[in-house]
Design a protein around this motif. Structure first.
Motif, PDB file in Angstrom:
ATOM      1  N   ALA A 115     -10.966  90.773  29.809  1.00 50.42           N
ATOM      2  CA  ALA A 115      -9.971  89.781  29.412  1.00 50.42           C
ATOM      3  C   ALA A 115     -10.171  88.528  30.247  1.00 50.42           C
ATOM      4  O   ALA A 115      -9.820  88.505  31.424  1.00 50.42           O
ATOM      5  CB  ALA A 115      -8.570  90.355  29.625  1.00 50.42           C
ATOM      6  N   CYS A 116     -10.746  87.510  29.638  1.00 50.40           N
ATOM      7  CA  CYS A 116     -10.977  86.271  30.409  1.00 50.40           C
ATOM      8  C   CYS A 116     -10.934  85.056  29.493  1.00 50.40           C
ATOM      9  O   CYS A 116     -10.862  85.200  28.284  1.00 50.40           O
ATOM     10  CB  CYS A 116     -12.267  86.371  31.196  1.00 50.40           C
ATOM     11  N   ARG A 117     -10.957  83.885  30.112  1.00 51.73           N
ATOM     12  CA  ARG A 117     -10.647  82.692  29.314  1.00 51.73           C
ATOM     13  C   ARG A 117     -11.874  82.018  28.720  1.00 51.73           C
ATOM     14  O   ARG A 117     -11.735  81.077  27.939  1.00 51.73           O
ATOM     15  CB  ARG A 117      -9.845  81.695  30.128  1.00 51.73           C
ATOM     16  N   SER A 118     -13.057  82.431  29.120  1.00 46.82           N
ATOM     17  CA  SER A 118     -14.257  81.794  28.578  1.00 46.82           C
ATOM     18  C   SER A 118     -15.138  82.830  27.901  1.00 46.82           C
ATOM     19  O   SER A 118     -15.557  83.813  28.526  1.00 46.82           O
ATOM     20  CB  SER A 118     -15.026  81.108  29.724  1.00 46.82           C
ATOM     21  N   GLN A 119     -15.403  82.587  26.629  1.00 51.92           N
ATOM     22  CA  GLN A 119     -16.244  83.531  25.882  1.00 51.92           C
ATOM     23  C   GLN A 119     -17.639  83.606  26.513  1.00 51.92           C
ATOM     24  O   GLN A 119     -18.212  84.689  26.659  1.00 51.92           O
ATOM     25  CB  GLN A 119     -16.356  83.097  24.424  1.00 51.92           C
ATOM     26  N   GLU A 120     -18.132  82.439  26.895  1.00 49.43           N
ATOM     27  CA  GLU A 120     -19.481  82.404  27.477  1.00 49.43           C
ATOM     28  C   GLU A 120     -19.548  83.282  28.741  1.00 49.43           C
ATOM     29  O   GLU A 120     -20.437  84.114  28.890  1.00 49.43           O
ATOM     30  CB  GLU A 120     -19.805  80.952  27.830  1.00 49.43           C
ATOM     31  N   LYS A 121     -18.551  83.107  29.617  1.00 52.72           N
ATOM     32  CA  LYS A 121     -18.539  83.896  30.864  1.00 52.72           C
ATOM     33  C   LYS A 121     -18.297  85.379  30.560  1.00 52.72           C
ATOM     34  O   LYS A 121     -18.859  86.258  31.203  1.00 52.72           O
ATOM     35  CB  LYS A 121     -17.436  83.400  31.802  1.00 52.72           C
ATOM     36  N   GLY A 122     -17.450  85.643  29.580  1.00 46.36           N
ATOM     37  CA  GLY A 122     -17.142  87.025  29.220  1.00 46.36           C
ATOM     38  C   GLY A 122     -18.375  87.734  28.681  1.00 46.36           C
ATOM     39  O   GLY A 122     -18.672  88.870  29.075  1.00 46.36           O
ATOM     40  N   LEU A 123     -19.107  87.050  27.817  1.00 45.44           N
ATOM     41  CA  LEU A 123     -20.297  87.678  27.233  1.00 45.44           C
ATOM     42  C   LEU A 123     -21.394  87.854  28.291  1.00 45.44           C
ATOM     43  O   LEU A 123     -22.123  88.852  28.281  1.00 45.44           O
ATOM     44  CB  LEU A 123     -20.810  86.857  26.040  1.00 45.44           C
ATOM     45  N   ALA A 124     -21.478  86.901  29.218  1.00 45.57           N
ATOM     46  CA  ALA A 124     -22.467  87.033  30.312  1.00 45.57           C
ATOM     47  C   ALA A 124     -22.118  88.259  31.169  1.00 45.57           C
ATOM     48  O   ALA A 124     -22.998  89.022  31.589  1.00 45.57           O
ATOM     49  CB  ALA A 124     -22.483  85.768  31.161  1.00 45.57           C
ATOM     50  N   ALA A 125     -20.824  88.446  31.418  1.00 46.57           N
ATOM     51  CA  ALA A 125     -20.391  89.607  32.216  1.00 46.57           C
ATOM     52  C   ALA A 125     -20.752  90.902  31.487  1.00 46.57           C
ATOM     53  O   ALA A 125     -21.241  91.856  32.097  1.00 46.57           O
ATOM     54  CB  ALA A 125     -18.882  89.543  32.456  1.00 46.57           C
ATOM     55  N   ASP A 185      -6.138  83.323  28.362  1.00 43.12           N
ATOM     56  CA  ASP A 185      -5.969  82.251  29.354  1.00 43.12           C
ATOM     57  C   ASP A 185      -4.526  82.296  29.839  1.00 43.12           C
ATOM     58  O   ASP A 185      -3.592  81.959  29.099  1.00 43.12           O
ATOM     59  CB  ASP A 185      -6.298  80.883  28.751  1.00 43.12           C
ATOM     60  N   LEU A 186      -4.351  82.684  31.086  1.00 44.76           N
ATOM     61  CA  LEU A 186      -3.011  82.902  31.636  1.00 44.76           C
ATOM     62  C   LEU A 186      -2.271  81.601  31.922  1.00 44.76           C
ATOM     63  O   LEU A 186      -1.107  81.631  32.319  1.00 44.76           O
ATOM     64  CB  LEU A 186      -3.113  83.755  32.904  1.00 44.76           C
ATOM     65  N   CYS A 187      -2.940  80.458  31.702  1.00 42.14           N
ATOM     66  CA  CYS A 187      -2.232  79.174  31.839  1.00 42.14           C
ATOM     67  C   CYS A 187      -1.365  78.891  30.613  1.00 42.14           C
ATOM     68  O   CYS A 187      -0.572  77.957  30.623  1.00 42.14           O
ATOM     69  CB  CYS A 187      -3.234  78.026  31.984  1.00 42.14           C
ATOM     70  N   TYR A 188      -1.568  79.667  29.546  1.00 44.98           N
ATOM     71  CA  TYR A 188      -0.874  79.396  28.283  1.00 44.98           C
ATOM     72  C   TYR A 188      -0.170  80.655  27.780  1.00 44.98           C
ATOM     73  O   TYR A 188      -0.830  81.668  27.519  1.00 44.98           O
ATOM     74  CB  TYR A 188      -1.864  78.908  27.218  1.00 44.98           C
ATOM     75  N   TYR A 189       1.139  80.567  27.610  1.00 42.41           N
ATOM     76  CA  TYR A 189       1.873  81.731  27.134  1.00 42.41           C
ATOM     77  C   TYR A 189       1.408  82.149  25.740  1.00 42.41           C
ATOM     78  O   TYR A 189       1.396  83.333  25.415  1.00 42.41           O
ATOM     79  CB  TYR A 189       3.381  81.441  27.104  1.00 42.41           C
ATOM     80  N   GLN A 190       1.029  81.171  24.902  1.00 37.66           N
ATOM     81  CA  GLN A 190       0.580  81.518  23.539  1.00 37.66           C
ATOM     82  C   GLN A 190      -0.660  82.400  23.589  1.00 37.66           C
ATOM     83  O   GLN A 190      -0.850  83.277  22.755  1.00 37.66           O
ATOM     84  CB  GLN A 190       0.253  80.249  22.763  1.00 37.66           C
ATOM     85  N   SER A 191      -1.516  82.138  24.570  1.00 38.12           N
ATOM     86  CA  SER A 191      -2.730  82.938  24.713  1.00 38.12           C
ATOM     87  C   SER A 191      -2.356  84.370  25.112  1.00 38.12           C
ATOM     88  O   SER A 191      -2.929  85.349  24.613  1.00 38.12           O
ATOM     89  CB  SER A 191      -3.650  82.298  25.768  1.00 38.12           C
ATOM     90  N   VAL A 192      -1.384  84.486  26.012  1.00 37.85           N
ATOM     91  CA  VAL A 192      -0.924  85.816  26.438  1.00 37.85           C
ATOM     92  C   VAL A 192      -0.319  86.564  25.238  1.00 37.85           C
ATOM     93  O   VAL A 192      -0.609  87.741  25.009  1.00 37.85           O
ATOM     94  CB  VAL A 192       0.124  85.704  27.575  1.00 37.85           C
ATOM     95  N   GLU A 193       0.488  85.856  24.459  1.00 34.08           N
ATOM     96  CA  GLU A 193       1.121  86.491  23.290  1.00 34.08           C
ATOM     97  C   GLU A 193       0.074  86.920  22.258  1.00 34.08           C
ATOM     98  O   GLU A 193       0.158  88.015  21.694  1.00 34.08           O
ATOM     99  CB  GLU A 193       2.134  85.533  22.657  1.00 34.08           C
ATOM    100  N   ALA A 194      -0.921  86.065  22.038  1.00 38.84           N
ATOM    101  CA  ALA A 194      -1.974  86.395  21.055  1.00 38.84           C
ATOM    102  C   ALA A 194      -2.768  87.619  21.537  1.00 38.84           C
ATOM    103  O   ALA A 194      -3.094  88.513  20.753  1.00 38.84           O
ATOM    104  CB  ALA A 194      -2.901  85.196  20.856  1.00 38.84           C
ATOM    105  N   PHE A 195      -3.047  87.647  22.841  1.00 39.81           N
ATOM    106  CA  PHE A 195      -3.781  88.788  23.424  1.00 39.81           C
ATOM    107  C   PHE A 195      -2.963  90.074  23.232  1.00 39.81           C
ATOM    108  O   PHE A 195      -3.483  91.101  22.791  1.00 39.81           O
ATOM    109  CB  PHE A 195      -4.026  88.526  24.913  1.00 39.81           C
TER     110      PHE A 195
END
Ligand SMILES: NC(=O)c1ccc[n+]([C@@H]2O[C@H](COP(=O)([O-])OP(=O)(O)OC[C@H]3O[C@@H](n4cnc5c(N)ncnc54)[C@H](OP(=O)(O)O)[C@@H]3O)[C@@H](O)[C@H]2O)c1
Length: 334
Positions: free
Chosen positions: A59-69, A89-99
């Protein structure tokens, strides 16, 4: 300044303790690790994949970094198709809700490690709080409450407790937390003047609040157990001082100071990851506890004091009001 007891425990842990490597199998389990594209979150995720987990959500905010991991995990474990990138992205509540909405489609969630964290030397708002408070505290608690029914459901099916553990820090010892005296603590933390960003104290404060809120969360979980079956164990991990990228936004002076410490006594990200795996194991004795060196540890005297307990309850009440505003009805999940 941290008290002598805390400094002694810290030095002993860093210099004298060899952290155990868990051999437990995670067969069939679904595990979410936030902030697992780098650092100890990545190492914990690697461990779960290696030790037979069915699904590990990066669970992370960048697809590029996530796929590299994921590529890195797959190359080292030789297990493919287990680790999955999910945007958060924990800076945005909408992202948390979507997750959280996405997790509803999962047949089970056995473990969540709320590990992502930020440390920066500048005052920046994210949603309705200063960013340390949003990322390290509020968003993770929003996620916790949103996925709680799924954790309980999983515990009923598996017949064993699900686990929701947070990555905290020994730095909770290192602040007097003057904002605790504000009429509304979260609003007090939104005042830029006196926020003590350059010394990293805001990070320490966020880790202290995270610890106090976890303790209240554990109490609430225990209280609701008779009405809401499906046991969930919660805890908070102190990984010690670990050589990761956490200081990257800390400012030049702090980074220089940390460089020195890093050379002399830091743990590797793999060693830090072991503390996360220990939290994820979720022994009954870990419920509501602060964990250090892969065992139950002692939080600060303030946290255990009567004043600490009162502030803890106040923080919880304020947080519940905040979470209801963000996502009406979410506190009913408790
Ligand atoms: N290293 C230590 O000595 C130490 C000591 C005590 C506690 N901790 C705690 O350990 C946890 C893991 O940190 P680490 O040391 O492994 O450092 P790290 O390598 O910097 O990892 C931090 C992770 O958090 C993620 N993150 C930050 N802001 C985010 C956001 N808005 N949304 C989603 N993810 C976000 C980062 O993602 P990006 O790569 O996208 O920024 C990264 O994956 C943190 O909670 C930290 O506070 C660390």
């Amino acid at each position: 300044m941290a008290p002598i007891r805390a400094v002694k425990d810290y030095l002993k842990g860093q210099l004298c303790v060899t952290l155990p490597v868990s051999t437990r199998k995670w067969t069939g389990q679904t595990i979410i690790v936030t902030g697992s594209n780098v650092g100890m979150g990545l190492e914990a995720a690697r461990h779960f994949v290696l030790h037979d987990a069915a699904k590990v959500i990066i669970a992370c905010r960048s697809q590029e970094k996530g796929l590299a991991a994921i590529a890195d995990i797959e190359a080292t474990t030789k297990r493919t198709g287990v680790a999955e990138f999910w945007e958060l992205d924990l800076c945005y509540y909408q992202s948390v809700e979507a997750f959280a909405r996405r997790t509803l489609a999962l047949p089970r969630i056995d473990v969540i490690i709320a590990n992502a964290g930020v440390l920066r030397d500048s005052f920046e708002m994210a949603e309705d709080n200063e960013s340390h408070i949003t990322v390290n505290v509020v968003s993770h608690m929003l996620l916790a409450l949103l996925v709680l029914p799924k954790l309980r459901e999983t515990a009923i099916v598996t017949g064993k407790p699900s686990v929701l553990t947070f990555t905290g820090s020994f730095t909770h010892f290192m602040t007097e937390f003057p904002e605790r005296n504000a009429t509304n603590i979260f609003e007090g933390l939104n005042v830029e003047e006196g926020a003590r960003m350059k010394s990293s104290e805001r990070y320490f404060v966020s880790k202290l609040i995270q610890l106090q809120i976890m303790r209240e969360f554990a109490k609430q979980l225990t209280a609701s157990e008779p009405k809401k079956p499906g046991k969930v164990i919660t805890s908070i991990i102190n990984p010690g001082f670990v050589n990761t990228q956490i200081m990257r936004h800390a400012g030049a002076m702090m980074e220089l100071y940390m460089k020195l410490l890093r050379v002399t006594m830091s743990r590797t990200a793999d060693e830090g990851g072991r503390t996360l795996v220990h939290g994820a194991e979720g022994g009954e004795e870990t419920h509501g506890q602060y964990l250090g060196d892969c065992k139950v540890a002692d939080p600060s005297d303030y946290v255990k004091s009567e004043e600490g307990r009162q502030v803890q309850a106040k923080l919880w009440r304020e947080l519940m009001v905040k979470l209801e505003k963000i996502h009406p009805g979410v506190t009913q999940n408790l």
